[in-house]
Design a protein around this motif. Structure first.
Motif, PDB file in Angstrom:
ATOM      1  N   ASP A   1      -0.943   7.788   2.875  1.00 16.39           N
ATOM      2  CA  ASP A   1      -0.378   7.603   1.538  1.00 16.39           C
ATOM      3  C   ASP A   1       0.853   6.717   1.578  1.00 16.39           C
ATOM      4  N   GLN A   2       1.706   6.925   2.581  1.00 18.56           N
ATOM      5  CA  GLN A   2       2.925   6.116   2.696  1.00 18.56           C
ATOM      6  C   GLN A   2       2.583   4.668   3.018  1.00 18.56           C
ATOM      7  N   ALA A   3       1.606   4.471   3.890  1.00 17.36           N
ATOM      8  CA  ALA A   3       1.217   3.110   4.264  1.00 17.36           C
ATOM      9  C   ALA A   3       0.631   2.365   3.074  1.00 17.36           C
ATOM     10  N   ILE A   4      -0.217   3.040   2.316  1.00 14.74           N
ATOM     11  CA  ILE A   4      -0.873   2.404   1.179  1.00 14.74           C
ATOM     12  C   ILE A   4       0.107   2.192   0.029  1.00 14.74           C
ATOM     13  N   ALA A   5       1.113   3.060  -0.084  1.00 13.97           N
ATOM     14  CA  ALA A   5       2.118   2.885  -1.142  1.00 13.97           C
ATOM     15  C   ALA A   5       2.828   1.545  -0.995  1.00 13.97           C
ATOM     16  N   LEU A   6       3.070   1.119   0.244  1.00 12.37           N
ATOM     17  CA  LEU A   6       3.700  -0.192   0.464  1.00 12.37           C
ATOM     18  C   LEU A   6       2.820  -1.300  -0.117  1.00 12.37           C
ATOM     19  N   LEU A   7       1.523  -1.215   0.092  1.00 15.15           N
ATOM     20  CA  LEU A   7       0.613  -2.236  -0.433  1.00 15.15           C
ATOM     21  C   LEU A   7       0.624  -2.247  -1.954  1.00 15.15           C
ATOM     22  N   HIS A   8       0.610  -1.074  -2.561  1.00 15.90           N
ATOM     23  CA  HIS A   8       0.650  -0.993  -4.021  1.00 15.90           C
ATOM     24  C   HIS A   8       1.874  -1.721  -4.572  1.00 15.90           C
ATOM     25  N   GLN A   9       3.014  -1.504  -3.943  1.00 11.02           N
ATOM     26  CA  GLN A   9       4.251  -2.082  -4.476  1.00 11.02           C
ATOM     27  C   GLN A   9       4.309  -3.584  -4.243  1.00 11.02           C
ATOM     28  N   VAL A  10       3.807  -4.048  -3.125  1.00  9.47           N
ATOM     29  CA  VAL A  10       3.744  -5.502  -2.902  1.00  9.47           C
ATOM     30  C   VAL A  10       2.771  -6.133  -3.888  1.00  9.47           C
ATOM     31  N   ARG A  11       1.670  -5.451  -4.193  1.00  8.94           N
ATOM     32  CA  ARG A  11       0.729  -5.939  -5.202  1.00  8.94           C
ATOM     33  C   ARG A  11       1.428  -6.118  -6.551  1.00  8.94           C
ATOM     34  N   GLU A  12       2.247  -5.153  -6.932  1.00  6.15           N
ATOM     35  CA  GLU A  12       2.965  -5.252  -8.204  1.00  6.15           C
ATOM     36  C   GLU A  12       3.861  -6.480  -8.226  1.00  6.15           C
ATOM     37  N   VAL A  13       4.522  -6.759  -7.125  1.00  3.85           N
ATOM     38  CA  VAL A  13       5.400  -7.921  -7.037  1.00  3.85           C
ATOM     39  C   VAL A  13       4.592  -9.216  -7.166  1.00  3.85           C
ATOM     40  N   CYS A  14       3.404  -9.244  -6.562  1.00  6.20           N
ATOM     41  CA  CYS A  14       2.577 -10.449  -6.596  1.00  6.20           C
ATOM     42  C   CYS A  14       2.005 -10.703  -7.990  1.00  6.20           C
ATOM     43  N   GLY A  15       1.898  -9.663  -8.799  1.00  7.07           N
ATOM     44  CA  GLY A  15       1.352  -9.840 -10.134  1.00  7.07           C
ATOM     45  C   GLY A  15      -0.096 -10.277 -10.101  1.00  7.07           C
ATOM     46  N   GLU A  16      -0.521 -10.929 -11.160  1.00  6.17           N
ATOM     47  CA  GLU A  16      -1.925 -11.314 -11.272  1.00  6.17           C
ATOM     48  C   GLU A  16      -2.207 -12.714 -10.754  1.00  6.17           C
ATOM     49  N   THR A  17      -1.173 -13.491 -10.485  1.00  6.18           N
ATOM     50  CA  THR A  17      -1.388 -14.897 -10.130  1.00  6.18           C
ATOM     51  C   THR A  17      -1.296 -15.179  -8.636  1.00  6.18           C
ATOM     52  N   VAL A  18      -0.571 -14.358  -7.884  1.00  9.51           N
ATOM     53  CA  VAL A  18      -0.416 -14.592  -6.447  1.00  9.51           C
ATOM     54  C   VAL A  18      -1.490 -13.803  -5.700  1.00  9.51           C
ATOM     55  N   LEU A  19      -2.257 -14.494  -4.877  1.00 13.72           N
ATOM     56  CA  LEU A  19      -3.332 -13.870  -4.119  1.00 13.72           C
ATOM     57  C   LEU A  19      -2.736 -12.990  -3.022  1.00 13.72           C
ATOM     58  N   LEU A  20      -3.238 -11.758  -2.909  1.00 12.32           N
ATOM     59  CA  LEU A  20      -2.732 -10.824  -1.898  1.00 12.32           C
ATOM     60  C   LEU A  20      -3.799 -10.582  -0.844  1.00 12.32           C
ATOM     61  N   LYS A  21      -3.460 -10.902   0.408  1.00 11.40           N
ATOM     62  CA  LYS A  21      -4.335 -10.609   1.540  1.00 11.40           C
ATOM     63  C   LYS A  21      -3.667  -9.525   2.379  1.00 11.40           C
ATOM     64  N   VAL A  22      -4.402  -8.494   2.720  1.00  7.69           N
ATOM     65  CA  VAL A  22      -3.858  -7.392   3.508  1.00  7.69           C
ATOM     66  C   VAL A  22      -4.389  -7.473   4.934  1.00  7.69           C
ATOM     67  N   ILE A  23      -3.464  -7.569   5.884  1.00  9.22           N
ATOM     68  CA  ILE A  23      -3.808  -7.657   7.307  1.00  9.22           C
ATOM     69  C   ILE A  23      -3.900  -6.232   7.853  1.00  9.22           C
ATOM     70  N   LEU A  24      -5.086  -5.866   8.346  1.00  5.99           N
ATOM     71  CA  LEU A  24      -5.295  -4.502   8.828  1.00  5.99           C
ATOM     72  C   LEU A  24      -4.911  -4.320  10.296  1.00  5.99           C
ATOM     73  N   GLU A  25      -4.835  -5.381  11.047  1.00  7.80           N
ATOM     74  CA  GLU A  25      -4.637  -5.353  12.507  1.00  7.80           C
ATOM     75  C   GLU A  25      -5.702  -4.452  13.143  1.00  7.80           C
ATOM     76  N   THR A  26      -6.943  -4.890  12.996  1.00  9.98           N
ATOM     77  CA  THR A  26      -8.087  -4.057  13.339  1.00  9.98           C
ATOM     78  C   THR A  26      -8.178  -3.706  14.818  1.00  9.98           C
ATOM     79  N   SER A  27      -7.667  -4.561  15.692  1.00  9.78           N
ATOM     80  CA  SER A  27      -7.729  -4.237  17.120  1.00  9.78           C
ATOM     81  C   SER A  27      -6.884  -3.014  17.448  1.00  9.78           C
TER      82      SER A  27
END
Length: 262
Positions: free
Chosen positions: A127-153
């Motif tokens: 929940d804490q990790a995903i909350a950071l993504l939610h808030q960065v999404r809000e900052v980006c708004g609808e016009t800035v493309l948001l890519k989330v790096i998962l660091e899958t390795s």
């Protein structure tokens, strides 16, 4: 991973480059320079390479202090400017990441690649990790493309990678991305297949275009062709465009140009 998907991955491993794959890789590339020793001249050179006689890359990805310079160098070319946030370690400080993203958007960044706090996510503090993504999404708004790096390795488990993919999309990711390129292990066909299946599942649920960005270790058109083949088979032959598939790469362009005779 089921037998059908394993067979598809084996097929993807045998795909070889041709001019068509080289052109598709070119237009879907995020040409990247994220070196600690980058200078204005480094970025000018990067931007000059982004446009070729056969087309241009989708974006250049640079540290945020170079965003205004890249915007000026690429004005009128159609090449977008991306930067990185919470990079490369995926820290857990939400306030710092939000502040960083605000400054990046204010500087004109058209795309933001933010690192999921993957250590916290893997440890169960999702929940804490995903909350950071939610808030960065809000900052980006609808016009800035948001890519989330998962660091899958570092997430390692296919189950966790699939769950992180879905969670990132629900938090507002436009793209899910494999890697920062700053830790051992980068993109793999197996991981891309897992993430593409999450994209296929989530697209109708969120009602917006979603994309995949394989990044880390992709240096040849042969390698890129395998990912394009997977995308064609899992998502459909018309799906993979610069809006839905990107390659995070610094060295791939050289091999693309070789295949295109540039």
């Amino acid at each position: 991973m089921n037998n059908a998907l394993n067979e598809l991955i084996r097929e993807a491993e045998t795909v070889r480059a041709d001019e068509r794959y080289a052109l598709r890789a070119l237009v879907s590339m995020d040409l990247t320079s994220l070196g600690e020793d980058d200078t204005d001249e480094t970025i000018r050179t990067l931007c000059a390479r982004a446009v070729t006689p056969r087309g241009h890359v989708a974006a250049v990805c640079v540290y945020d202090q170079f965003v205004p310079l890249a915007l000026g160098e690429l004005a009128g070319t159609g090449v977008r400017v991306a930067t990185v946030c919470n990079f490369p370690h995926g820290g857990a400080d939400t306030a710092a990441s939000v502040s960083e993203a605000k400054a990046q958007v204010a500087a004109g960044a058209q795309e933001v690649d933010v690192v999921l706090p993957y250590k916290r996510y893997k440890a169960g503090h999702r929940d804490q990790a995903i909350a950071l993504l939610h808030q960065v999404r809000e900052v980006c708004g609808e016009t800035v493309l948001l890519k989330v790096i998962l660091e899958t390795s570092q997430l390692q488990s296919p189950k966790i990678i699939a769950e992180a993919s879905r969670d990132a999309i629900e938090a507002g990711a436009d793209f899910i991305k494999t890697s920062t390129g700053k830790v051992p292990g980068g993109a793999t066909l197996e991981t891309a297949a897992i993430m593409l299946e999450a994209v296929r599942e989530m697209t109708p649920k969120v009602g917006r275009p979603l994309g995949l960005k394989p990044s880390g270790g992709i240096r040849t058109v042969d390698q890129a062709a395998g990912y394009l083949f997977l995308a064609d088979r899992i998502m459909g032959p018309e799906w993979a465009t610069p809006r839905t598939l990107r390659f995070g790469a610094s060295g791939l362009l050289d091999d693309v140009k070789k295949h295109l005779g540039l």
